[in-house]
Design an enzyme around this catalytic site. Structure first.
Site, short mmCIF file in Angstrom:
data_model
loop_
_atom_site.label_atom_id
_atom_site.label_comp_id
_atom_site.label_asym_id
_atom_site.label_seq_id
_atom_site.Cartn_x
_atom_site.Cartn_y
_atom_site.Cartn_z
N SER A 13 0.97 -1.14 -0.13
CA SER A 13 0.01 0.09 -0.07
C SER A 13 0.85 1.26 0.07
CB SER A 13 -1.06 0.04 1.08
OG SER A 13 -0.32 0.22 2.37
N ASN A 14 2.01 1.43 0.67
CA ASN A 14 2.86 2.30 0.50
C ASN A 14 3.55 2.64 -0.65
OD1 ASN A 14 3.57 3.94 3.36
ND2 ASN A 14 3.16 1.53 3.85
N LEU A 85 10.98 -6.61 4.52
CA LEU A 85 11.51 -7.43 5.92
C LEU A 85 12.75 -7.98 6.19
CD1 LEU A 85 7.92 -8.90 6.53
CD2 LEU A 85 8.76 -6.73 7.54
N ASN A 102 13.80 4.06 4.92
CA ASN A 102 12.88 2.98 5.51
C ASN A 102 11.88 3.50 6.17
OD1 ASN A 102 11.57 0.32 5.96
ND2 ASN A 102 12.55 0.50 8.19
N HIS A 104 9.30 2.73 9.26
CA HIS A 104 8.96 2.03 10.40
C HIS A 104 7.45 2.48 10.96
CE1 HIS A 104 9.62 -0.96 13.46
NE2 HIS A 104 9.62 -0.11 14.26
N ASP A 145 16.55 -0.66 11.56
CA ASP A 145 15.61 0.37 12.06
C ASP A 145 16.68 1.33 13.11
OD1 ASP A 145 13.11 -2.12 12.82
OD2 ASP A 145 13.33 -0.56 11.10
#
Ligand code: GRF
Length: 188
Positions: A13-14, A85, A102, A104, A145
């Site tokens: 969706s992003n 992922l 990225n 998050h 992250d």
């Protein structure tokens, strides 16, 4: 022309929002969708938008620099991880310094790291009794992250919040902000 590659592992969706945002952009093109999951929804998004795709596996992405070489062969300039992922290997980080970002679905540095993705994040945030959550867009380094934070947006957590209702709020934030943040980064 700045050529973007979007890496995704899921629904995409992003990716869809980013593609839509840059549809008629005169300087940025979404050149490639890279995915490591054959059953991911993002393949359908790529096909619907006539965007080339690249399937990667552990051999081509982690154990060799085949993926890096394919990105370089296409003159990709910038990489966007949108629900991807796997941890990015050093070879890709070194090939694209300061060019990989990225998103998050939490307010890093909390609730990040290995295993913190999708519903696991929202469950942890609610279980911890947090009063707010949000999104973090950050540069990617060799650790999950942990790269420098570029942008954060917050949402409240209500007393009756569920992981699903929080996920929906987070997706609204992601879809509203990620394409705009990318555009600002590329226009610097
Ligand atoms: C998003 O929640 C994003 O924050 C995380 O993975 C999810 C991707 O969702 N990194 P989608 O595949 O873009 O719908």
């Amino acid at each position: 022309m700045i050529k973007l590659a979007i890496f995704a592992s899921g629904a995409g969706s992003n990716a869809a929002k980013i593609i839509e945002h840059f549809k008629n952009n005169p300087t940025v093109v979404i050149d490639l969708i890279v995915c490591n999951k054959k059953e991911a929804g993002v393949w359908g998004i790529a096909a619907a938008n006539q965007i080339d795709t690249l399937y990667i596996n552990r051999e081509s992405f982690i154990e060799s620099d085949a993926c890096v070489k394919q990105l370089q062969a296409r003159s990709i300039d910038f990489i966007v991880l949108a629900g991807f992922l796997w941890k990015v290997p050093e070879s890709l980080i070194n090939a694209y310094p300061g060019k990989i970002i990225n998103i998050h679905p939490a307010l890093l540095p909390k609730y990040g790291g290995k295993g913190m993705y999708g519903m696991h994040v929202h469950e942890a945030v609610i279980a911890a009794g947090e009063k707010e959550s949000g999104i973090t867009i950050h540069y990617v380094d060799a650790h999950y992250d942990e790269g420098d934070i570029i942008f954060q947006a917050k949402c409240t957590i209500e007393p009756n919040e569920t992981p699903a209702s929080l996920a929906a709020k987070i997706h609204v934030l992601e879809h509203a902000h990620f394409p705009v943040v990318i555009e600002k980064l590329l226009s610097i």
